[in-house]
Write an enzyme that holds these catalytic residues in place. Structure first.
Site, PDB file in Angstrom:
ATOM      1  CG  ASP A  70      37.003  49.829  69.311  1.00  0.00           C
ATOM      2  OD1 ASP A  70      36.892  50.717  68.449  1.00  0.00           O
ATOM      3  OD2 ASP A  70      36.124  49.589  70.151  1.00  0.00           O
ATOM      4  CG  ASN A 139      41.749  51.247  75.441  1.00  0.00           C
ATOM      5  OD1 ASN A 139      41.444  52.423  75.264  1.00  0.00           O
ATOM      6  ND2 ASN A 139      41.116  50.253  74.856  1.00  0.00           N
ATOM      7  CG  LEU A 177      40.184  56.549  74.593  1.00  0.00           C
ATOM      8  CD1 LEU A 177      38.961  57.335  74.120  1.00  0.00           C
ATOM      9  CD2 LEU A 177      41.353  56.768  73.641  1.00  0.00           C
ATOM     10  CB  ALA A 181      38.610  48.921  77.090  1.00  0.00           C
ATOM     11  CG  ASN A 183      38.164  50.517  84.275  1.00  0.00           C
ATOM     12  OD1 ASN A 183      38.620  50.378  85.394  1.00  0.00           O
ATOM     13  ND2 ASN A 183      37.139  51.323  84.018  1.00  0.00           N
TER      14      ASN A 183
END
Length: 284
Positions: A70, A139, A177, A181, A183
Site C-alpha cells: 500500500d 489517505n 479511502l 489506515a 485513522n
C-alpha cells in the site's frame, strides 16, 4: 505500438532496495515487464517520487502498475495525481488493502483491462497548503507534535468559522479511502471509501469529550497550532508548520483513481483484510 491506451508505467518505490522483499521485488519486476510485453503493452519503469522531474514520462502512460504494498501505491498516486492518471496495485508484501490483484492474477487482470472489463474507482483526495507550498494527500494529513513532551493545541475552522480546539498529540484529517489506515488505528470510524467527506480524529486528546468528527467535503478547512508542529502526508512526506501558521485543507479538484476488478466489493475487502466483524479468536 504507439497507442497511449496500451502504455503502462511500472512504479517500484525508490527505497525498495532497503526492503526485506528486495530480491522478490527485483524478480517480480523483470517478470512483470516481460508479461506486459507479451500481452501487447508498451511499458516503462519509474523508480522516483519526483513527479515534476518525470512529468513528460508520466504523460505517456494510460495507467501505472504499482509493484509492492500500500505504501508503494500511495507514493505513486501522489506522484501521478496532478496528471490525472489511474493506478493499480500488484501486491507484494503483507496487507495490500489498496491492491487490485496478486502477482499470480496479473495476467488475467491485464486481459480484462484490454477488454474494458475493469472498473475505475474515483476517490476523494486532499489538497493541502502551507504558505506557498501545496501538496496532495491520498489517505491523510496529520498535524503532529514536534516535541516529545507537552500538549499541542490545534484550532480548527470550517471556512471562517472556528468549530473546535484540539489539545493532545495531534490531529488526523483523513479521506474516506484512508479511514481504514492511520485513522482506524487511532480509533476513528470506518467511512465507505467512495464517500465524499473528511474524517477528523484527535490523537491522544487531553479531553474526554473529544471524539472523531465526519464533515462534508464541501468545507474548506484551516488549522493553526499554538507552537511549531509537523505536517505528515500519508506517512511518507513531512512539512514544517510554524506556530500560528495556517494549514489549509480542501477537497482536491482531481480525484484519486484506482483500477480494480469488477468483482471487488468494499465490505468483502474489509472482512478479508481487516477481519471486520469477525471474532478476535478466528484464525486467518
Amino acid at each position: 505500438m504507439k497507442d497511449l491506451n496500451k502504455t503502462i508505467g511500472v512504479f517500484v518505490r525508490p527505497t525498495h532496495h532497503q526492503n526485506a522483499l528486495f530480491k522478490e521485488l527485483e524478480q517480480a519486476k523483470e517478470w512483470v515487464l516481460t508479461l506486459l510485453e507479451d500481452e501487447g503493452f508498451e511499458s516503462f519503469m519509474i523508480d522516483s517520487l519526483d513527479g515534476a522531474k518525470d512529468a513528460q514520462l508520466i504523460k505517456k502512460a494510460y495507467a501505472f502498475l504499482c509493484l509492492g504494498g500500500d505504501g508503494t501505491i500511495l507514493g505513486a498516486l501522489r506522484m501521478t495525481h496532478a496528471h490525472n492518471k489511474p493506478c493499480f496495485g500488484v501486491r507484494i508484501g503483507n496487507l495490500g488493502f489498496l491492491s487490485a490483484v496478486e502477482l499470480n492474477g496479473l495476467k488475467d487482470f491485464l486481459q480484462d483491462l484490454k477488454q474494458n472489463r475493469i472498473k475505475l474507482e474515483e476517490h476523494l483526495a486532499l489538497e493541502g497548503r502551507i504558505g506557498n507550498t501545496s501538496f496532495y494527500a491520498i489517505n491523510e494529513i496529520v498535524i503532529a507534535k514536534k516535541k516529545a513532551l507537552g500538549v499541542l493545541d490545534i484550532k480548527a475552522c470550517a471556512g471562517h468559522t472556528p468549530f473546535n480546539t484540539y489539545k493532545g498529540d495531534g490531529l488526523i484529517i483523513a479521506t474516506p479511502l484512508g479511514s481504514t489506515a492511520y485513522n482506524l488505528s487511532a480509533h476513528g470510524p470506518i467511512v465507505h471509501a467512495l464517500s465524499q467527506s473528511y474524517i477528523l480524529t484527535p490523537l491522544c486528546d487531553f479531553s474526554l469529550t473529544q471524539r472523531p468528527l465526519v464533515l462534508g467535503a464541501e468545507f474548506c478547512l484551516s488549522f493553526c497550532a499554538h507552537e511549531d508542529a509537523l505536517v505528515v502526508i500519508d506517512g511518507q512526506a513531512t512539512y514544517d508548520l510554524k506556530a500560528n501558521q495556517p494549514l489549509y485543507i480542501q477537497k482536491s479538484p482531481t480525484t484519486t483513481k484506482l483500477l480494480q476488478k469488477n468483482s471487488r466489493d468494499y465490505f468483502k475487502v474489509l472482512k478479508e483484510k481487516l477481519l471486520w466483524g469477525e471474532s478476535p479468536n478466528k484464525k486467518r
